[in-house]
Design a protein around this motif. Structure first.
Motif, mmCIF file in Angstrom:
data_model
loop_
_atom_site.group_PDB
_atom_site.id
_atom_site.type_symbol
_atom_site.label_atom_id
_atom_site.label_comp_id
_atom_site.label_asym_id
_atom_site.label_seq_id
_atom_site.Cartn_x
_atom_site.Cartn_y
_atom_site.Cartn_z
ATOM 1 N N ASP A 40 0.850 -1.197 0.000
ATOM 2 C CA ASP A 40 0.000 0.000 0.000
ATOM 3 C C ASP A 40 0.887 1.247 0.000
ATOM 4 N N PRO A 41 1.264 1.739 -1.182
ATOM 5 C CA PRO A 41 2.136 2.913 -1.273
ATOM 6 C C PRO A 41 1.481 4.195 -0.781
ATOM 7 N N THR A 42 0.189 4.152 -0.479
ATOM 8 C CA THR A 42 -0.519 5.365 -0.055
ATOM 9 C C THR A 42 -0.514 5.553 1.458
ATOM 10 N N ARG A 43 0.133 4.662 2.200
ATOM 11 C CA ARG A 43 0.131 4.766 3.665
ATOM 12 C C ARG A 43 1.116 5.859 4.106
ATOM 13 N N SER A 44 0.605 7.046 4.332
ATOM 14 C CA SER A 44 1.471 8.154 4.755
ATOM 15 C C SER A 44 2.065 7.913 6.135
ATOM 16 N N THR A 45 1.333 7.199 7.002
ATOM 17 C CA THR A 45 1.847 6.945 8.352
ATOM 18 C C THR A 45 3.097 6.059 8.304
ATOM 19 N N THR A 46 3.136 5.147 7.350
ATOM 20 C CA THR A 46 4.331 4.309 7.204
ATOM 21 C C THR A 46 5.515 5.153 6.750
ATOM 22 N N LEU A 47 5.286 6.008 5.780
ATOM 23 C CA LEU A 47 6.351 6.894 5.315
ATOM 24 C C LEU A 47 6.832 7.800 6.448
#
Length: 294
Positions: A40-47
């Motif tokens: 899921d490249p859209t997970r801003s929390t992971t970034l």
């Protein structure tokens, strides 16, 4: 767009990575976060979390990269904005730092280049992962401050060093009846030209120490009476609000032998000052040495 199952799997792995990071296994956590992003490249929390790990490792290019990606996906995330600005500051990316601070609603002086303001005094914690000495400093931008005290030489920091500090407060200190948040120092940003000297002196009263400090200031030399100004407190109090047992005892008897820190640009300056103070019968110097050279 990732499928619902991919999003669910990514969320599970994200939590596992957070648990690993909480256990001090940041390398394993980063590898797992990469798997999360592949799902899921859209997970801003992971970034954001990846940028956070790199911030505390002082890997500023990586921290900038991940916080920039997190900010692009979630521009309303204030924590990502702050960490982006911290990384940009560490890398001297002043245009990016200024633009990001403005997005945080912070008004800045000047149009470009390094930020040099006077945002008031703040306590900062040197070497927060070790002994954690707290000193006072003048904030010159939201995450940089110039040290006003003379730190212990063991800290590796000097008076007037500019430090880069974190944006989240850890504990408080009281000054003139006001509580100030304490910020952990991330790293030295710009080294002072002042060396630190240590002296053991005899002084009959606090008045004589104060007069010696005044005379030193006329010579652009700093003196700090560590015997009177330094308190050793427990970690819980250091990172919270010091309880009554750790507040200064204003009624304690005066001790004539004092350990003092001296900050000056040359040893000759210090020797001339100490000679004057002896001549004025303000202090008697027992021992004197350079402890940390600029």
């Amino acid at each position: 767009m990732p499928s619902p199952f991919a999003k669910w799997r990514a969320a599970r792995l994200h939590q596992q990575a957070m648990d690993l990071s909480g256990d001090g296994r940041d390398d394993d956590a980063l590898r797992l976060y990469e798997q999360v992003l592949s799902l899921d490249p859209t997970r801003s929390t992971t970034l954001y979390n990846m940028g956070l790990v790199h911030k505390y490792r002082r890997n500023w290019e990586s921290s900038l990269f991940y916080n920039m990606k997190a900010h692009e996906l979630a521009p309303g995330d204030e924590a990502a904005r702050w960490n982006l600005a911290i990384a940009a500051t560490a890398l001297h990316r002043w245009d990016l730092a200024r633009a990001t601070w403005r997005k945080c609603g912070i008004q800045l002086d000047g149009g470009d280049g390094p930020i040099e303001m006077n945002l008031g005094m703040t306590p900062v914690r040197l070497n927060p992962d070790d002994k954690g000495e707290v000193v006072w400093a003048t904030r010159i931008d939201p995450v940089r401050a110039r040290i006003a005290n003379i730190p212990f030489p063991e800290s590796g920091f000097r008076a007037h060093d500019v430090v880069l500090h974190d944006g989240a407060p850890v504990g408080t200190r009281n000054r003139d009846g006001r509580e100030y948040p304490v910020f952990n120092v991330l790293e030295l940003f710009a080294r002072s030209r002042l060396s630190t000297y240590v002296a053991t002196v005899h002084a009959a009263s606090v008045t004589r120490i104060e007069e010696a400090t005044r005379i030193a200031a006329l010579r652009d030399i700093l003196i700090e009476d560590w015997t009177g100004s330094v308190r050793i407190i427990c970690r819980a109090c250091s990172e919270g609000t010091p309880h009554e047992d750790h507040r200064p005892d204003q009624t304690s008897d005066w001790t004539t032998e004092r350990r003092v820190g001296i900050s000056a640009s040359s040893q000759t300056q210090v020797e001339e000052l100490l000679a004057e103070l002896r001549h004025e019968a303000l202090i008697d110097v027992v021992q004197f040495s350079m402890a940390l050279q600029a």
